[in-house]
Structure formats: structure tokens, C-alpha cells
Design a protein around this motif. Structure first.
Motif, PDB file in Angstrom:
ATOM      1  N   ALA A   1       0.832  -1.211   0.000  1.00 54.80           N
ATOM      2  CA  ALA A   1       0.000   0.000   0.000  1.00 54.80           C
ATOM      3  C   ALA A   1       0.862   1.255   0.000  1.00 54.80           C
ATOM      4  O   ALA A   1       0.535   2.243  -0.661  1.00 54.80           O
ATOM      5  CB  ALA A   1      -0.936  -0.001   1.215  1.00 54.80           C
ATOM      6  N   ALA A   2       1.977   1.217   0.716  1.00 55.35           N
ATOM      7  CA  ALA A   2       2.880   2.376   0.751  1.00 55.35           C
ATOM      8  C   ALA A   2       3.601   2.547  -0.582  1.00 55.35           C
ATOM      9  O   ALA A   2       3.654   3.650  -1.141  1.00 55.35           O
ATOM     10  CB  ALA A   2       3.901   2.219   1.878  1.00 55.35           C
ATOM     11  N   LEU A   3       4.147   1.478  -1.098  1.00 55.23           N
ATOM     12  CA  LEU A   3       4.963   1.564  -2.312  1.00 55.23           C
ATOM     13  C   LEU A   3       4.159   1.897  -3.564  1.00 55.23           C
ATOM     14  O   LEU A   3       4.643   2.597  -4.448  1.00 55.23           O
ATOM     15  CB  LEU A   3       5.725   0.251  -2.523  1.00 55.23           C
ATOM     16  CG  LEU A   3       6.763  -0.075  -1.449  1.00 55.23           C
ATOM     17  CD1 LEU A   3       7.310  -1.487  -1.649  1.00 55.23           C
ATOM     18  CD2 LEU A   3       7.886   0.953  -1.454  1.00 55.23           C
ATOM     19  N   TYR A   4       2.936   1.403  -3.634  1.00 56.83           N
ATOM     20  CA  TYR A   4       2.113   1.625  -4.822  1.00 56.83           C
ATOM     21  C   TYR A   4       1.030   2.686  -4.612  1.00 56.83           C
ATOM     22  O   TYR A   4       0.203   2.909  -5.507  1.00 56.83           O
ATOM     23  CB  TYR A   4       1.494   0.308  -5.293  1.00 56.83           C
ATOM     24  CG  TYR A   4       2.529  -0.619  -5.887  1.00 56.83           C
ATOM     25  CD1 TYR A   4       2.962  -0.461  -7.196  1.00 56.83           C
ATOM     26  CD2 TYR A   4       3.093  -1.640  -5.140  1.00 56.83           C
ATOM     27  CE1 TYR A   4       3.907  -1.303  -7.749  1.00 56.83           C
ATOM     28  CE2 TYR A   4       4.041  -2.490  -5.678  1.00 56.83           C
ATOM     29  CZ  TYR A   4       4.442  -2.323  -6.982  1.00 56.83           C
ATOM     30  OH  TYR A   4       5.383  -3.164  -7.522  1.00 56.83           O
ATOM     31  N   LYS A   5       1.003   3.315  -3.445  1.00 59.96           N
ATOM     32  CA  LYS A   5       0.108   4.433  -3.162  1.00 59.96           C
ATOM     33  C   LYS A   5      -1.373   4.112  -3.351  1.00 59.96           C
ATOM     34  O   LYS A   5      -2.139   4.938  -3.835  1.00 59.96           O
ATOM     35  CB  LYS A   5       0.459   5.642  -4.042  1.00 59.96           C
ATOM     36  CG  LYS A   5       1.837   6.204  -3.838  1.00 59.96           C
ATOM     37  CD  LYS A   5       2.036   7.398  -4.761  1.00 59.96           C
ATOM     38  CE  LYS A   5       3.319   8.126  -4.477  1.00 59.96           C
ATOM     39  NZ  LYS A   5       3.457   9.301  -5.345  1.00 59.96           N
ATOM     40  N   ARG A   6      -1.776   2.917  -2.951  1.00 60.47           N
ATOM     41  CA  ARG A   6      -3.185   2.549  -3.097  1.00 60.47           C
ATOM     42  C   ARG A   6      -3.542   1.431  -2.140  1.00 60.47           C
ATOM     43  O   ARG A   6      -2.659   0.685  -1.703  1.00 60.47           O
ATOM     44  CB  ARG A   6      -3.505   2.143  -4.526  1.00 60.47           C
ATOM     45  CG  ARG A   6      -2.744   0.940  -5.031  1.00 60.47           C
ATOM     46  CD  ARG A   6      -2.988   0.598  -6.498  1.00 60.47           C
ATOM     47  NE  ARG A   6      -3.064   1.723  -7.381  1.00 60.47           N
ATOM     48  CZ  ARG A   6      -2.016   2.345  -7.945  1.00 60.47           C
ATOM     49  NH1 ARG A   6      -0.807   1.944  -7.695  1.00 60.47           N
ATOM     50  NH2 ARG A   6      -2.188   3.364  -8.748  1.00 60.47           N
ATOM     51  N   PRO A   7      -4.822   1.303  -1.828  1.00 54.58           N
ATOM     52  CA  PRO A   7      -5.261   0.178  -1.000  1.00 54.58           C
ATOM     53  C   PRO A   7      -4.993  -1.144  -1.728  1.00 54.58           C
ATOM     54  O   PRO A   7      -5.107  -1.217  -2.959  1.00 54.58           O
ATOM     55  CB  PRO A   7      -6.769   0.400  -0.839  1.00 54.58           C
ATOM     56  CG  PRO A   7      -7.015   1.809  -1.241  1.00 54.58           C
ATOM     57  CD  PRO A   7      -5.926   2.187  -2.189  1.00 54.58           C
ATOM     58  N   THR A   8      -4.678  -2.168  -0.980  1.00 52.74           N
ATOM     59  CA  THR A   8      -4.404  -3.458  -1.622  1.00 52.74           C
ATOM     60  C   THR A   8      -5.665  -4.091  -2.198  1.00 52.74           C
ATOM     61  O   THR A   8      -5.568  -4.985  -3.036  1.00 52.74           O
ATOM     62  CB  THR A   8      -3.731  -4.428  -0.635  1.00 52.74           C
ATOM     63  OG1 THR A   8      -4.516  -4.494   0.563  1.00 52.74           O
ATOM     64  CG2 THR A   8      -2.310  -3.977  -0.331  1.00 52.74           C
ATOM     65  N   ARG A   9      -6.833  -3.610  -1.805  1.00 47.10           N
ATOM     66  CA  ARG A   9      -8.061  -4.115  -2.427  1.00 47.10           C
ATOM     67  C   ARG A   9      -8.051  -3.830  -3.937  1.00 47.10           C
ATOM     68  O   ARG A   9      -8.615  -4.588  -4.720  1.00 47.10           O
ATOM     69  CB  ARG A   9      -9.304  -3.499  -1.789  1.00 47.10           C
ATOM     70  CG  ARG A   9     -10.601  -4.059  -2.391  1.00 47.10           C
ATOM     71  CD  ARG A   9     -11.835  -3.621  -1.658  1.00 47.10           C
ATOM     72  NE  ARG A   9     -12.034  -4.240  -0.374  1.00 47.10           N
ATOM     73  CZ  ARG A   9     -12.521  -5.478  -0.189  1.00 47.10           C
ATOM     74  NH1 ARG A   9     -12.827  -6.222  -1.218  1.00 47.10           N
ATOM     75  NH2 ARG A   9     -12.696  -5.936   1.031  1.00 47.10           N
ATOM     76  N   ALA A  10      -7.399  -2.771  -4.364  1.00 48.58           N
ATOM     77  CA  ALA A  10      -7.315  -2.462  -5.795  1.00 48.58           C
ATOM     78  C   ALA A  10      -6.624  -3.594  -6.544  1.00 48.58           C
ATOM     79  O   ALA A  10      -7.051  -3.984  -7.638  1.00 48.58           O
ATOM     80  CB  ALA A  10      -6.571  -1.144  -6.002  1.00 48.58           C
ATOM     81  N   PHE A  11      -5.569  -4.145  -5.974  1.00 53.88           N
ATOM     82  CA  PHE A  11      -4.882  -5.269  -6.601  1.00 53.88           C
ATOM     83  C   PHE A  11      -5.748  -6.523  -6.558  1.00 53.88           C
ATOM     84  O   PHE A  11      -5.823  -7.279  -7.519  1.00 53.88           O
ATOM     85  CB  PHE A  11      -3.543  -5.544  -5.911  1.00 53.88           C
ATOM     86  CG  PHE A  11      -2.568  -4.417  -6.057  1.00 53.88           C
ATOM     87  CD1 PHE A  11      -1.915  -4.189  -7.265  1.00 53.88           C
ATOM     88  CD2 PHE A  11      -2.299  -3.582  -4.992  1.00 53.88           C
ATOM     89  CE1 PHE A  11      -1.024  -3.152  -7.400  1.00 53.88           C
ATOM     90  CE2 PHE A  11      -1.405  -2.537  -5.119  1.00 53.88           C
ATOM     91  CZ  PHE A  11      -0.762  -2.320  -6.330  1.00 53.88           C
ATOM     92  N   TYR A  12      -6.396  -6.731  -5.439  1.00 53.24           N
ATOM     93  CA  TYR A  12      -7.278  -7.877  -5.273  1.00 53.24           C
ATOM     94  C   TYR A  12      -8.393  -7.856  -6.318  1.00 53.24           C
ATOM     95  O   TYR A  12      -8.690  -8.876  -6.942  1.00 53.24           O
ATOM     96  CB  TYR A  12      -7.869  -7.868  -3.860  1.00 53.24           C
ATOM     97  CG  TYR A  12      -8.934  -8.912  -3.632  1.00 53.24           C
ATOM     98  CD1 TYR A  12      -8.586 -10.223  -3.351  1.00 53.24           C
ATOM     99  CD2 TYR A  12     -10.284  -8.571  -3.693  1.00 53.24           C
ATOM    100  CE1 TYR A  12      -9.565 -11.186  -3.140  1.00 53.24           C
ATOM    101  CE2 TYR A  12     -11.262  -9.517  -3.479  1.00 53.24           C
ATOM    102  CZ  TYR A  12     -10.901 -10.822  -3.207  1.00 53.24           C
ATOM    103  OH  TYR A  12     -11.874 -11.769  -3.000  1.00 53.24           O
ATOM    104  N   ASP A  13      -9.006  -6.700  -6.515  1.00 53.41           N
ATOM    105  CA  ASP A  13     -10.108  -6.585  -7.474  1.00 53.41           C
ATOM    106  C   ASP A  13      -9.659  -6.931  -8.891  1.00 53.41           C
ATOM    107  O   ASP A  13     -10.382  -7.595  -9.632  1.00 53.41           O
ATOM    108  CB  ASP A  13     -10.715  -5.181  -7.432  1.00 53.41           C
ATOM    109  CG  ASP A  13     -11.487  -4.898  -6.153  1.00 53.41           C
ATOM    110  OD1 ASP A  13     -11.803  -5.863  -5.413  1.00 53.41           O
ATOM    111  OD2 ASP A  13     -11.763  -3.712  -5.886  1.00 53.41           O
ATOM    112  N   VAL A  14      -8.462  -6.493  -9.272  1.00 48.34           N
ATOM    113  CA  VAL A  14      -7.954  -6.807 -10.615  1.00 48.34           C
ATOM    114  C   VAL A  14      -7.664  -8.291 -10.742  1.00 48.34           C
ATOM    115  O   VAL A  14      -8.047  -8.930 -11.716  1.00 48.34           O
ATOM    116  CB  VAL A  14      -6.694  -5.976 -10.949  1.00 48.34           C
ATOM    117  CG1 VAL A  14      -6.022  -6.472 -12.213  1.00 48.34           C
ATOM    118  CG2 VAL A  14      -7.060  -4.510 -11.102  1.00 48.34           C
ATOM    119  N   THR A  15      -6.994  -8.870  -9.751  1.00 52.33           N
ATOM    120  CA  THR A  15      -6.643 -10.285  -9.853  1.00 52.33           C
ATOM    121  C   THR A  15      -7.870 -11.176  -9.746  1.00 52.33           C
ATOM    122  O   THR A  15      -7.890 -12.263 -10.318  1.00 52.33           O
ATOM    123  CB  THR A  15      -5.602 -10.697  -8.795  1.00 52.33           C
ATOM    124  OG1 THR A  15      -6.113 -10.425  -7.499  1.00 52.33           O
ATOM    125  CG2 THR A  15      -4.297  -9.962  -9.001  1.00 52.33           C
ATOM    126  N   ALA A  16      -8.911 -10.728  -9.035  1.00 52.94           N
ATOM    127  CA  ALA A  16     -10.133 -11.520  -8.919  1.00 52.94           C
ATOM    128  C   ALA A  16     -10.802 -11.697 -10.278  1.00 52.94           C
ATOM    129  O   ALA A  16     -11.452 -12.710 -10.527  1.00 52.94           O
ATOM    130  CB  ALA A  16     -11.097 -10.865  -7.937  1.00 52.94           C
TER     131      ALA A  16
END
Length: 158
Positions: free
Chosen positions: A91-106
């Protein structure tokens, strides 16, 4: 959609998320979070987790993803300790909530694609003060939604 099409679609989604890191309206990094502030937001997250009887690990990192503060409640899954730290760093390195990554991978079907340093699971958020990212915090140990509830409670303590 075939396996290769899912893979390509997910990869494009992740790459487009990465390119958002250069958006003009995205928060800039500020001075790293202090240990005192990290303890305050972690305590609020733990209080929320305890209110629901959700044993969790709480991690707070600086803007570089380095651990600043960590707390693990009794009976928390052992794997959640590492997961909390990895989610907060992402979340710090990519400046976004990790749910954003989860939603894409889902959306990628049975395939889990990710980027370096990303644990694509909900529950981690950048910590923002005065419009600048000063670190990130994560909760891990419950469902993704439970992790998010606890992490957001910590952020509300800011």
C-alpha cells in the motif's frame, strides 16, 4: 475467455494500475510516519478487531514499506503476521489500498497475477496526513472485508 486471454487481461489491468502511479492528482509522499502515530492507529485498529473478536496482526510501515510498528493479537494465524507486513508495504509503495490489486486479480479467473512486492489481498491502506502519504497500515487475520474494517478504524484515529 481462454487461459492466455485471462492472463493477458489481468496483466494489462495490473500494468494500467501501475501507470496510475504517475497521475497528477495522486498524493505525493510526505515525511515518514512517526512511531507515536503508528502506535495510535494500530491501537485503534486492534480495538476494532477486538470488538468483533477478530484476532489480527497489524502492521504500520513508512513510505518505503519498512516496518515502523507491529502488533499481533493473541490467537492470530501465524501466516497473518507476514501478510500484514507485506500488505502494508504494498500500500505504501504503490500508493493505493491493496483491495485495488485484489479486485484486478479476482477478474483473472483462477490465475493470480501480481506485481513485485504486492500481496493482492484487502486490508491495507496508505496513511495520509495533510494530503501526503506518510506510510501505510494493514490488518490481516480475517476475511478481506474484516481486514479492511480494522485497517479503516486505525486510519480514522488520525
Amino acid at each position: 475467455m481462454s487461459i492466455s486471454n485471462w492472463t493477458v487481461a489481468a496483466a494489462i489491468g495490473l500494468l494500467s494500475m501501475s501507470s496510475l502511479a504517475h497521475a497528477e492528482d495522486e498524493p505525493k509522499y510526505g515525511t515518514d510516519i512517526s512511531v507515536d502515530t503508528a502506535k495510535i492507529i494500530a491501537a485503534a485498529a486492534v480495538k476494532e478487531c477486538a470488538a468483533h473478536n477478530w484476532p489480527m496482526a497489524i502492521a504500520v510501515t513508512d513510505t518505503h514499506g519498512a516496518l515502523v510498528y507491529y502488533e499481533k493479537m493473541d490467537d492470530t494465524e501465524l501466516g497473518s503476521a507476514q501478510a500484514a507486513q507485506e500488505k502494508a508495504a504494498a500500500a505504501a509503495l504503490y500508493k493505493r489500498p491493496t483491495r485495488a490489486f485484489y479486485d484486478v486479480t479476482a477478474k483473472a479467473g483462477p490465475f493470480m497475477l501480481t506485481m513485485p512486492g504486492v500481496l493482492a489481498a484487502p486490508g491495507a491502506w496508505p496513511v495520509v496526513r495533510d494530503g501526503k502519504i506518510i506510510g501505510a497500515m494493514a490488518a490481516s487475520g480475517g476475511t478481506g472485508d474484516q481486514d479492511d474494517v480494522c485497517a479503516k478504524a486505525g486510519l480514522a484515529a488520525m
